[in-house]
Structure formats: C-alpha cells, structure tokens
Write an enzyme that holds these catalytic residues in place. Structure first.
Site, PDB file in Angstrom:
ATOM      1  N   ARG A 242       0.872  -1.172   0.000  1.00 26.00           N
ATOM      2  CA  ARG A 242       0.000   0.000   0.000  1.00 26.00           C
ATOM      3  C   ARG A 242       0.909   1.222   0.000  1.00 26.00           C
ATOM      4  O   ARG A 242       1.987   1.208   0.623  1.00 26.00           O
ATOM      5  CB  ARG A 242      -0.900   0.027   1.246  1.00 26.00           C
ATOM      6  CG  ARG A 242      -2.089  -0.920   1.205  1.00 26.00           C
ATOM      7  CD  ARG A 242      -3.115  -0.549   0.126  1.00 26.00           C
ATOM      8  NE  ARG A 242      -4.236  -1.473   0.087  1.00 26.00           N
ATOM      9  CZ  ARG A 242      -4.306  -2.548  -0.685  1.00 26.00           C
ATOM     10  NH1 ARG A 242      -3.298  -2.861  -1.495  1.00 26.00           N
ATOM     11  NH2 ARG A 242      -5.381  -3.320  -0.675  1.00 26.00           N
ATOM     12  N   GLU A 271      -3.187   7.700  -4.151  1.00 26.15           N
ATOM     13  CA  GLU A 271      -3.748   7.208  -5.399  1.00 26.15           C
ATOM     14  C   GLU A 271      -5.257   7.398  -5.469  1.00 26.15           C
ATOM     15  O   GLU A 271      -5.919   7.340  -4.427  1.00 26.15           O
ATOM     16  CB  GLU A 271      -3.361   5.738  -5.620  1.00 26.15           C
ATOM     17  CG  GLU A 271      -3.972   4.726  -4.685  1.00 26.15           C
ATOM     18  CD  GLU A 271      -3.481   3.323  -5.013  1.00 26.15           C
ATOM     19  OE1 GLU A 271      -2.283   3.049  -4.839  1.00 26.15           O
ATOM     20  OE2 GLU A 271      -4.304   2.509  -5.452  1.00 26.15           O
ATOM     21  N   HIS A 295      -1.684   0.125  -9.725  1.00 25.65           N
ATOM     22  CA  HIS A 295      -2.256  -0.825  -8.745  1.00 25.65           C
ATOM     23  C   HIS A 295      -2.825  -2.056  -9.452  1.00 25.65           C
ATOM     24  O   HIS A 295      -3.992  -2.417  -9.267  1.00 25.65           O
ATOM     25  CB  HIS A 295      -3.329  -0.118  -7.896  1.00 25.65           C
ATOM     26  CG  HIS A 295      -3.523  -0.752  -6.551  1.00 25.65           C
ATOM     27  ND1 HIS A 295      -3.847  -0.052  -5.420  1.00 25.65           N
ATOM     28  CD2 HIS A 295      -3.427  -2.051  -6.147  1.00 25.65           C
ATOM     29  CE1 HIS A 295      -3.962  -0.872  -4.393  1.00 25.65           C
ATOM     30  NE2 HIS A 295      -3.702  -2.103  -4.810  1.00 25.65           N
TER      31      HIS A 295
HETATM   32  C1  GLV Z   1      -4.733  -5.220  -3.970  1.00 26.59           C
HETATM   33  O1  GLV Z   1      -4.077  -4.272  -3.689  1.00 26.59           O
HETATM   34  C2  GLV Z   1      -5.174  -6.137  -2.986  1.00 26.59           C
HETATM   35  O2  GLV Z   1      -5.025  -5.834  -1.796  1.00 26.59           O
HETATM   36  O3  GLV Z   1      -5.695  -7.197  -3.353  1.00 26.59           O
END
Ligand code: GLV
Ligand code: GLV
Length: 331
Positions: A242, A271, A295
C-alpha cells in the site's frame, strides 16, 4: 426464510457471483460503472443486505457499517489488503470481514514484484521509450547499462504468503534472500537458504527491497528518510503493498539525491494521484528511475476470477454460520 441479499459495489468477474446466485441469494450489483460514492453506498445499504462484496476503493467506515445494520453480517473485501475497512468497528457490531488471499492472487503479486525488478534492472521502460522514439542509431557498448539479478540480494519486508511467493521466485533466479518480519520462520530459511535479519540490517545488505506488509498503524511510513538512507545507493525499492507504507515525499527526495538507484511502484499514497503534492519538475511521475503501474499487481485473469470465487465463498460461509476461510483476525 427471507431471501439473502448481497450487494456488490462494482462489476467483478462472474465466477463468484454465480456461486452466490446458485445459493439462492439475490445479488445486486451497483449500476454505476465506477467506484461507488460513500453516500450512494450508504443509501443502498439502508435497504437491507446480509452481505456486502466491496472493493479496496470503498472506504467501509463506521457510517457505512451503521447503514448496513442490523442486517449486515459479512463483508467480503475483493482484495488481499483490508486497510479500507474499519475491521475493529465491524467486529464490535458482529460483522465478519474477509479478504481474498487466494494462492493464485499471491502468486500474481509476486510475479509483479519480479516484473518490476526486471524492468528496473534491465531498464525496460526507458529503453522502450528510447527505441520507440527513433533514437536508436546503432549498437553502443554503453547503451542502457543495467544490472544482473543473479547473485544479488533481495530483501523481503513482511514474510506473508506474498513475501514467500516472491522469495521462491528470487531463489529460482539465483538471487540471495534475506527477510525481516515479526516472526522468524526456520523452515522457510532452510528451504530457501534465506537469512532472517532486522529491518535495518536488511536495508543495508539488499540490492532490491520488496515491501510485502499490510498497511496497519504500525507499518504506516515504515520506509522514510532514515530507512532510505540505510539502503545502498545502487539499490531499488519495490512497493506492491500500500502506498502509505512508504513516506513518498521522503522517497522522492532520496531518488533526487541519489540515495537509492530507483523504485518500482504499484501503489501510491494519494492514489489515484501519483504525487500527493505535485511540485514543479520534482515529481515521481517525471523520474526516469521510477517504474510505475496503476495498482495492477493482482490484475490477471486468473487472480481476479479467483478473488471473485473466494469473496463469494467467504460470504456463503459467513451467512451459513461457518467460519469464513479468510476471516480477518486483528491481533
Ligand atoms: C490489492 O491491492 C489487494 O489488496 O488485493
Ligand atoms: C498475503 O496474503 C500475505 O500474507 O502477504
């Protein structure tokens, strides 16, 4: 018995939705072809749902939880991460919260870590832009010199399932692996000749540092100025966890000063903004030594279908009085 109702905050692969329907549940998918807004979600939940299948872009806070009360029993987050859900408040209201760490999802993220490492080491994106621009005028001994991954050290911060899947690949590429985690894992060490060390030691010895921790209060800005200063000047930072695990402004400064060689980022603090506070030409977006993806570390057909199935099974288990496999337990 009253028909069970499930709300899905955005269209996802059908594989899991089919399971919910087969179970006889009524499945309603948000009609907005975008991230649902909080007030829209609250309005919908007030209609009464037993299960909520939500995305990492949905902030499930106390207001949302209260809108789902008293009927809401299970929240299945369509993600491995769960920092968008107030798990503590949900649990206090006896609402189960689950995530989707299916093997194929963890492997997809691990593959993404490796993809970013290769792209940085072999300068794939810069070279592509150069070649595409018509700037390639003939072979040169010093054109786009990169690095081998072989014999380099990968430091994994957070040895969960994704960290392990990444280590397995690195070892297969003749890299050395060191890891930092709250817990030591001796069988992992034996299997992969990996070394357990403190985070400080890891930062000092690694050529690549991969962040594989969940975002928690204890991991927010885990990597900031002093940690970046400990890294080798030739090292790369990879973040697929993250954005807020890294102090991004500190990272930008380290990249500008040459404290580290580069970064591979799939996640960002603000983001979908790439830079929280864009400042002239000093932006992550404009750095040649940064590779970024939007992402998408789990964005494979296989992973997203599995996430849909896992999320559905978590809801089914929770509503059938069984313990969902991926129930999130806060320590
Ligand atoms: C994506 O970032 C997830 O946490 O699956
Ligand atoms: C993901 O599930 C992890 O444990 O890292």
């Amino acid at each position: 018995m009253l028909k069970r109702k499930i709300f899905v905050t955005r269209e996802i692969p059908d594989s899991g939705l089919k399971l919910l329907k087969q179970k006889g549940y009524e499945v309603k998918i948000s009609l907005f072809n975008r991230a649902i807004k909080k007030r829209e979600l609250i309005k919908e939940l007030k209609k009464g749902y037993d299960g909520l299948l939500c995305l990492l872009t949905d902030k499930i806070d106390i207001k949302v939880l209260e809108a789902g009360m008293p009927r809401l029993k299970v929240i299945a987050n369509y993600a491995v991460g769960f920092d968008n859900v107030d798990v503590k408040s949900a649990n206090m209201k006896k609402i189960l919260v689950c995530n989707t760490p299916a093997d194929v999802v963890n492997e997809s993220v691990a593959e993404h870590v490796i993809a970013l490492m290769f792209a940085l080491a072999k300068r794939v994106v810069e070279s592509d832009n150069f070649t595409r621009d018509g700037r390639y005028k003939g072979w040169q001994p010093d054109l786009f010199i990169g690095q081998n991954l072989m014999n380099k050290t990968l430091g994994i911060i957070g040895l969960g399932r994704i960290g392990k899947a990444t280590a397995r690949r690195a070892v297969g590429m003749d890299m050395k692996v060191v890891y930092a985690d709250l817990n030591q894992n001796k069988s992992f060490e034996q299997q992969y000749k990996a070394k357990y060390c403190s985070q400080n030691e890891l930062l000092k010895v690694s050529d690549f540092v991969s962040l594989n921790v969940p975002l928690l209060a204890s991991t927010r800005h885990l990597i900031s100025t002093s940690q970046l200063k400990k890294m080798k000047k030739t090292a790369f930072l990879i973040n697929t966890s993250r954005g807020s695990v890294v102090d991004e402004l500190a990272l930008l400064k380290a990249l500008i000063k040459g404290d580290i060689a580069g970064a591979g980022l799939d996640v960002f603090e603000c983001e979908p903004l790439i830079d929280c506070n864009p400042r002239d030409h000093y932006e992550l977006r404009k750095m040649n030594n940064v590779i970024m993806t939007p992402h998408t570390a789990s964005a494979t057909i296989e992973a997203r279908e599995a996430m849909s199935i896992v999320a559905a099974n978590n809801i089914i288990a929770g509503l059938s009085g069984r313990r969902p496999v991926n129930l999130i337990k806060l320590k």
